[in-house]
Design an enzyme around this catalytic site. Structure first.
Site, mmCIF file in Angstrom:
data_model
loop_
_atom_site.group_PDB
_atom_site.id
_atom_site.type_symbol
_atom_site.label_atom_id
_atom_site.label_comp_id
_atom_site.label_asym_id
_atom_site.label_seq_id
_atom_site.Cartn_x
_atom_site.Cartn_y
_atom_site.Cartn_z
ATOM 1 N N GLU A 1 0.483 3.970 1.804
ATOM 2 C CA GLU A 1 0.751 4.434 3.167
ATOM 3 C C GLU A 1 1.931 3.679 3.772
ATOM 4 O O GLU A 1 2.804 4.279 4.413
ATOM 5 C CB GLU A 1 -0.486 4.254 4.059
ATOM 6 C CG GLU A 1 -1.708 4.995 3.581
ATOM 7 C CD GLU A 1 -2.603 4.209 2.629
ATOM 8 O OE1 GLU A 1 -3.804 4.493 2.596
ATOM 9 O OE2 GLU A 1 -2.100 3.308 1.919
ATOM 10 N N CYS B 1 0.833 -1.204 0.000
ATOM 11 C CA CYS B 1 0.000 0.000 0.000
ATOM 12 C C CYS B 1 0.868 1.254 0.000
ATOM 13 O O CYS B 1 2.001 1.247 0.488
ATOM 14 C CB CYS B 1 -0.903 0.015 1.227
ATOM 15 S SG CYS B 1 -2.130 -1.306 1.256
#
Length: 136
Positions: free
Chosen positions: A54, A52
């Protein structure tokens, strides 16, 4: 500061590797030291093995020597602001206080801001690992 983070997240989003879903996500965070770190999603044909955006930004922050998040922005090419997945919420909570603002944005300009505590109420933290009487 979130406009600067959204711009940085959008710039890295364009470099996301998303050939399977075409769902490009970018993240940018500002550490408490004032540095901006970015990450984008990286898919893999073995789907659960992707990364991901993030998580990539957090890894970049740690690799640079910073350890705490002051603010984070996430942007996706979606019709509405997309919140971080559950795993990324926990990753963000590892490095951010509950009052840290997470701004979610779309490439068309929509935004939604929430705190880490709002995104992950009842978060699991190191205090939950304390066991009475020491280690088991």
């Amino acid at each position: 500061m979130s406009d600067k983070l959204i711009d940085a997240a959008n710039a890295v989003r364009a470099r996301a590797y998303a050939p399977y879903s075409d769902f490009q996500v970018g993240a940018a965070l500002r550490s408490v030291e004032g540095h901006v770190h970015v990450g984008c999603n990286v898919e893999n044909v073995a789907y659960p093995e992707g990364t991901c955006a993030e998580a990539g930004a957090i890894a970049a922050m740690i690799a640079a020597g910073d350890t705490r998040i002051a603010e984070i922005a996430v942007i996706a090419n979606a019709s509405a602001p997309v919140p971080p997945c559950g795993g990324c919420r926990q990753k963000i909570a590892e490095f951010a206080a509950g009052d840290v603002v997470v701004t979610m944005a779309t490439t068309s300009g929509a935004t939604l801001s929430m705190t880490v505590a709002q995104l992950l109420p009842g978060r699991f933290d190191a205090g939950h690992m304390d066991v009475a009487g020491g280690a088991t």
